[in-house]
Write a protein that holds these residues in place. Structure first.
Motif, PDB file in Angstrom:
ATOM      1  N   ARG A  68     -11.362  38.706 -34.900  1.00  0.00           N
ATOM      2  CA  ARG A  68     -10.831  39.122 -36.310  1.00  0.00           C
ATOM      3  C   ARG A  68     -10.019  37.868 -37.109  1.00  0.00           C
ATOM      4  NH1 ARG A  68     -13.388  42.998 -38.680  1.00  0.00           N
ATOM      5  NH2 ARG A  68     -11.458  43.338 -39.941  1.00  0.00           N
ATOM      6  N   LYS A  69      -9.602  37.364 -36.319  1.00  0.00           N
ATOM      7  CA  LYS A  69      -8.883  36.051 -36.795  1.00  0.00           C
ATOM      8  C   LYS A  69     -10.138  35.092 -37.656  1.00  0.00           C
ATOM      9  CE  LYS A  69      -5.971  31.885 -35.618  1.00  0.00           C
ATOM     10  NZ  LYS A  69      -5.309  31.199 -34.578  1.00  0.00           N
ATOM     11  N   GLN A  70     -10.993  34.669 -37.035  1.00  0.00           N
ATOM     12  CA  GLN A  70     -12.089  34.048 -37.681  1.00  0.00           C
ATOM     13  C   GLN A  70     -12.678  34.889 -38.820  1.00  0.00           C
ATOM     14  OE1 GLN A  70     -12.731  31.039 -37.230  1.00  0.00           O
ATOM     15  NE2 GLN A  70     -14.581  31.057 -38.542  1.00  0.00           N
ATOM     16  N   PHE A  71     -12.828  36.283 -38.675  1.00  0.00           N
ATOM     17  CA  PHE A  71     -13.335  37.111 -39.741  1.00  0.00           C
ATOM     18  C   PHE A  71     -12.337  36.744 -40.932  1.00  0.00           C
ATOM     19  CE2 PHE A  71     -13.790  41.050 -42.064  1.00  0.00           C
ATOM     20  CZ  PHE A  71     -15.215  41.369 -42.180  1.00  0.00           C
ATOM     21  N   LYS A  72     -11.008  36.906 -40.721  1.00  0.00           N
ATOM     22  CA  LYS A  72     -10.101  36.884 -41.964  1.00  0.00           C
ATOM     23  C   LYS A  72     -10.014  35.630 -42.703  1.00  0.00           C
ATOM     24  CE  LYS A  72      -5.092  37.011 -42.576  1.00  0.00           C
ATOM     25  NZ  LYS A  72      -3.687  37.418 -41.900  1.00  0.00           N
ATOM     26  N   LEU A  73     -10.152  34.436 -41.697  1.00  0.00           N
ATOM     27  CA  LEU A  73     -10.311  33.251 -42.523  1.00  0.00           C
ATOM     28  C   LEU A  73     -11.918  33.186 -43.533  1.00  0.00           C
ATOM     29  CD1 LEU A  73      -9.160  30.838 -39.606  1.00  0.00           C
ATOM     30  CD2 LEU A  73      -7.745  31.850 -41.892  1.00  0.00           C
ATOM     31  N   ARG A  74     -12.788  33.607 -42.769  1.00  0.00           N
ATOM     32  CA  ARG A  74     -14.187  33.389 -43.604  1.00  0.00           C
ATOM     33  C   ARG A  74     -14.055  34.316 -44.694  1.00  0.00           C
ATOM     34  NH1 ARG A  74     -17.194  29.352 -42.632  1.00  0.00           N
ATOM     35  NH2 ARG A  74     -19.160  30.377 -42.498  1.00  0.00           N
ATOM     36  N   PHE A  75     -13.209  35.559 -44.597  1.00  0.00           N
ATOM     37  CA  PHE A  75     -13.123  36.179 -45.878  1.00  0.00           C
ATOM     38  C   PHE A  75     -12.253  35.753 -46.871  1.00  0.00           C
ATOM     39  CE2 PHE A  75     -10.943  39.503 -48.404  1.00  0.00           C
ATOM     40  CZ  PHE A  75     -12.014  40.374 -48.616  1.00  0.00           C
ATOM     41  N   TYR A  76     -11.409  34.866 -46.545  1.00  0.00           N
ATOM     42  CA  TYR A  76     -10.286  34.157 -47.513  1.00  0.00           C
ATOM     43  C   TYR A  76     -11.250  32.981 -48.034  1.00  0.00           C
ATOM     44  CZ  TYR A  76      -5.716  35.602 -45.804  1.00  0.00           C
ATOM     45  OH  TYR A  76      -4.738  36.654 -45.395  1.00  0.00           O
ATOM     46  N   GLU A  77     -12.366  32.643 -47.314  1.00  0.00           N
ATOM     47  CA  GLU A  77     -13.189  31.495 -47.908  1.00  0.00           C
ATOM     48  C   GLU A  77     -14.039  32.017 -49.260  1.00  0.00           C
ATOM     49  OE1 GLU A  77     -15.169  29.097 -45.120  1.00  0.00           O
ATOM     50  OE2 GLU A  77     -13.413  28.852 -43.945  1.00  0.00           O
TER      51      GLU A  77
ATOM     52  N   CYS B 218     -21.312  34.977 -61.224  1.00  0.00           N
ATOM     53  CA  CYS B 218     -20.718  33.900 -60.637  1.00  0.00           C
ATOM     54  C   CYS B 218     -20.160  33.954 -58.994  1.00  0.00           C
ATOM     55  CB  CYS B 218     -19.474  33.359 -61.638  1.00  0.00           C
ATOM     56  SG  CYS B 218     -19.912  33.220 -63.287  1.00  0.00           S
ATOM     57  N   TYR B 219     -21.131  33.723 -58.215  1.00  0.00           N
ATOM     58  CA  TYR B 219     -20.830  34.100 -56.913  1.00  0.00           C
ATOM     59  C   TYR B 219     -20.287  32.746 -56.075  1.00  0.00           C
ATOM     60  CZ  TYR B 219     -23.060  38.209 -58.047  1.00  0.00           C
ATOM     61  OH  TYR B 219     -23.282  39.400 -58.687  1.00  0.00           O
ATOM     62  N   GLY B 220     -20.558  31.651 -56.618  1.00  0.00           N
ATOM     63  CA  GLY B 220     -20.241  30.488 -55.841  1.00  0.00           C
ATOM     64  C   GLY B 220     -21.283  29.948 -54.806  1.00  0.00           C
ATOM     65  N   ASP B 221     -21.030  29.041 -54.118  1.00  0.00           N
ATOM     66  CA  ASP B 221     -22.015  28.458 -53.146  1.00  0.00           C
ATOM     67  C   ASP B 221     -21.634  28.954 -51.887  1.00  0.00           C
ATOM     68  OD1 ASP B 221     -23.516  26.928 -51.633  1.00  0.00           O
ATOM     69  OD2 ASP B 221     -22.351  25.028 -51.595  1.00  0.00           O
TER      70      ASP B 221
ATOM     71  N   GLU C  10     -12.994  30.946 -57.789  1.00  0.00           N
ATOM     72  CA  GLU C  10     -13.203  29.871 -58.330  1.00  0.00           C
ATOM     73  C   GLU C  10     -14.236  29.479 -59.261  1.00  0.00           C
ATOM     74  OE1 GLU C  10     -12.721  26.806 -55.401  1.00  0.00           O
ATOM     75  OE2 GLU C  10     -10.404  27.050 -55.254  1.00  0.00           O
ATOM     76  N   ALA C  11     -15.637  30.336 -58.770  1.00  0.00           N
ATOM     77  CA  ALA C  11     -16.796  30.027 -59.360  1.00  0.00           C
ATOM     78  C   ALA C  11     -16.711  31.102 -60.733  1.00  0.00           C
ATOM     79  CB  ALA C  11     -17.811  30.759 -58.635  1.00  0.00           C
ATOM     80  N   LEU C  12     -15.735  32.158 -60.805  1.00  0.00           N
ATOM     81  CA  LEU C  12     -15.624  32.958 -61.983  1.00  0.00           C
ATOM     82  C   LEU C  12     -14.739  32.140 -63.113  1.00  0.00           C
ATOM     83  CD1 LEU C  12     -14.976  36.250 -60.322  1.00  0.00           C
ATOM     84  CD2 LEU C  12     -16.807  35.988 -62.065  1.00  0.00           C
ATOM     85  N   LEU C  13     -13.724  31.361 -62.377  1.00  0.00           N
ATOM     86  CA  LEU C  13     -12.933  30.623 -63.323  1.00  0.00           C
ATOM     87  C   LEU C  13     -13.826  29.379 -63.909  1.00  0.00           C
ATOM     88  CD1 LEU C  13      -9.961  30.367 -64.264  1.00  0.00           C
ATOM     89  CD2 LEU C  13      -9.677  28.748 -62.206  1.00  0.00           C
TER      90      LEU C  13
END
Length: 572
Positions: free
Chosen positions: A152-161, A98-101, A168-171
């Protein structure tokens, strides 16, 4: 069922041993972040702990950086486990799936997001209300947004996504989900020691992401009026976040509940910190199964403290750990490895430049001492034996006279001053030789014998060596009164000369090395300040300044550091 999450700031935090630390936390599933251990530094005592099965994720680009690990009791053995969030690091059976899109992510970006070793996923079977269900535990160490590195700010936000899509895919796939670890963002003003310092507190992108990830308590309906089934949960979650902050679920108004403090400013003493370590759970699981949660600020050893949560459901252990378990690694099971395993390209610079202190803290003390202080080179016949220190000389043996010319000069001024008349020159003085040969005075013979050589360290010898060359001549006359006067004069000259040397030496070194400037007292506490140096790049880089020596704290705390600040002037 009990879970614990803790950013340990290095596996060496467990100085008393991994097993003792895990047992003291008294949990079924223990998730740790920032292990700072790579696979080549992972030793067996850290990876395989009696009574536990462990699962690691390592940084693949930097040594001694990032890394997470999940330790499960044997009676909480997961049914599936995998490393990373994207599925790119999974090459075995027993993954959670369940990895998501990820259509808006490039393959290179997904690879980079998982290459820093920031996530480990374990999946467990639980018994809830006489019904077997699945819960997936995502152990994460989210990146920090370095203000000096915009990328690194952009990297952090992409990690959050990626994290949100995977959870949510696992859920949606039918499993309950628990996300726990160091999220590196304080959510609300109540979770920050001084939110007024940040004018755009609510506009922080990380906080905006948390607002969308978490279910808003203001919109939450009374659980007694709503049946928490899967369909109703998914319908509600289309309008708001799907997860609940478990600590705030039980302590919605508690203040000063922080989990991270700055070690540079001693902020833990004044509880001047932030709450960035969380346990999130899907709404249905939080309302039905969780019975308590809290922080553990009394546990030290890191700049973070552990966070725990309990559920009333029972864990159903798997009969066999999944393939990701560290006990199956070839280096720990004695399995014959392929030759290609030894031909993997390794960054030698990072491994060689790293100091020996980076060895895992679970190593035996003898092994660490051997790495730090290797034994001296043994004596080989035919080669010069290395000089041993004085402390290594056998007891009961007197050291022989050494040649002073081989000893290093102890005073830099000696290179800039004319050398004193050597004592051995007394031996080659013609008048002295003739005089001593015609007068066989006992005292004269004793003194003349001591002039050419240093002899044993007796009081007379020390006096003659320190005296000028005239002392040798007058001391051989055989007249006691002249000898005494000469000795007194020599001692006075020696003392005066040593004072001059000391004075000149102190003046010279003071002109070269200024030393730290005297510390002023702060205006509020009247206590000596501490000296700091600016390390941030800019016009003040390298400049020194004084600040109050007390730990950092809120301005309303009289025991905290005051706002005293003073630059160190040049030349002081």
């Amino acid at each position: 069922m009990k879970l614990v999450t803790w950013n340990i700031n290095g596996i060496r935090t467990f100085k008393g041993g991994i097993k003792n630390a895990l047992d003291s936390l008294d949990a079924d599933i223990i998730c740790v972040q920032e292990t700072k251990v790579t696979r080549d530094l992972l030793d067996e005592r850290t990876a395989i702990v009696d009574g536990y099965n462990s699962y690691f994720s390592y940084s693949r680009g930097r040594s001694g950086y990032s890394g997470v690990a999940t330790y499960c009791r044997d009676d909480a053995t997961p049914s599936a486990a995998e490393e990373g969030l994207t599925g790119l690091l999974t090459n075995h059976e027993g993954a959670a799936g369940c990895y998501g899109d990820h259509t808006d992510f490039s393959s290179e970006e997904l690879q980079l997001l998982d290459n820093e070793g920031r996530a480990v996923i374990t999946q467990h079977k639980i018994m809830c209300q006489d019904k077997e269900q699945t819960v997936t535990v995502i152990n994460v160490y989210c990146p920090r947004a370095d203000p000096d590195k915009p990328e690194r700010k952009q990297f952090k936000l992409r990690f959050y996504e990626v994290l949100q899509r995977r959870a949510e895919a696992l859920l949606q796939g039918g499993s309950h989900v628990i996300v726990l670890g160091d999220v590196n963002t304080s959510h609300r003003p109540i979770d920050h020691c001084d939110p007024c310092d940040d004018d755009d507190f609510a506009e922080n992108p990380g906080r905006k992401w948390l607002n969308g990830f978490l279910y808003s308590s203001s919109e939450e309906e009374d659980p007694d009026e709503e049946e928490c089934d899967k369909e109703s949960e998914m319908r509600d979650c289309t309008q708001t976040g799907k997860f609940i902050d478990i600590f705030r679920y039980f302590h919605p108004t508690r203040k000063n509940a922080f989990t991270c403090w700055s070690t540079l400013t001693g902020a833990r003493q004044t509880n001047y910190g932030t709450r960035i370590d969380y346990i999130f759970a899907d709404r249905c699981l939080a309302q039905e199964q969780f019975v308590g949660a809290d922080i553990m600020p009394e546990v030290e050893g890191s700049d973070h403290c552990p966070v725990w949560a309990k559920l009333k459901c029972l864990l159903l252990p798997s009969t066999k750990p999944p393939p990701l378990c560290t006990r199956y690694l070839p280096e720990f099971i004695g399995k014959q490895q392929k030759l290609s395993r030894f031909l993997i390209k390794v960054d030698q610079k990072s491994s060689q430049s790293e100091p020996k202190q980076t060895l895992p803290g679970s190593q035996e003390e003898e092994e660490r001492r051997e790495n730090m202080n290797p034994s001296p080179v043994p004596y080989i016949s035919g080669k010069k034996r290395p000089a041993a220190p004085e402390s290594a000389a056998p007891k009961g043996k007197k050291s022989k006279t050494t040649n002073n010319s081989l000893k290093p000069q102890g005073n830099l001024l000696s290179f800039f001053k004319p050398k004193l008349t050597a004592v051995k020159q007394c031996e080659s003085t013609p008048a002295l030789d003739g005089f001593t040969s015609s007068h066989r005075d006992p005292k004269a013979s004793t003194t003349s014998e001591l002039c050419p050589d240093t002899g044993s360290p007796t009081e007379d010898t020390e006096l003659v060596v320190k005296a000028p060359s005239q002392l040798c001549i007058s001391s051989t006359t055989g007249e006691p009164d002249k000898t005494v006067k000469t000795k007194q004069l020599a001692s006075q000259l020696a003392v005066g000369q040593s004072d001059v040397k000391k004075g000149a030496s102190s003046v010279f070194w003071k002109s070269v090395l200024h030393g730290p400037p005297p510390a002023p007292c702060c205006k509020v506490h009247r206590e000596p300040c501490v000296l700091r140096t600016v390390k941030k790049e800019g016009p003040n880089m390298g400049k020194q300044f004084f600040v109050c020596g007390r730990p950092q704290g809120h301005v309303s705390n009289p025991e905290a550091r005051c706002n005293f600040f003073m630059w160190v002037e040049k030349g002081k």
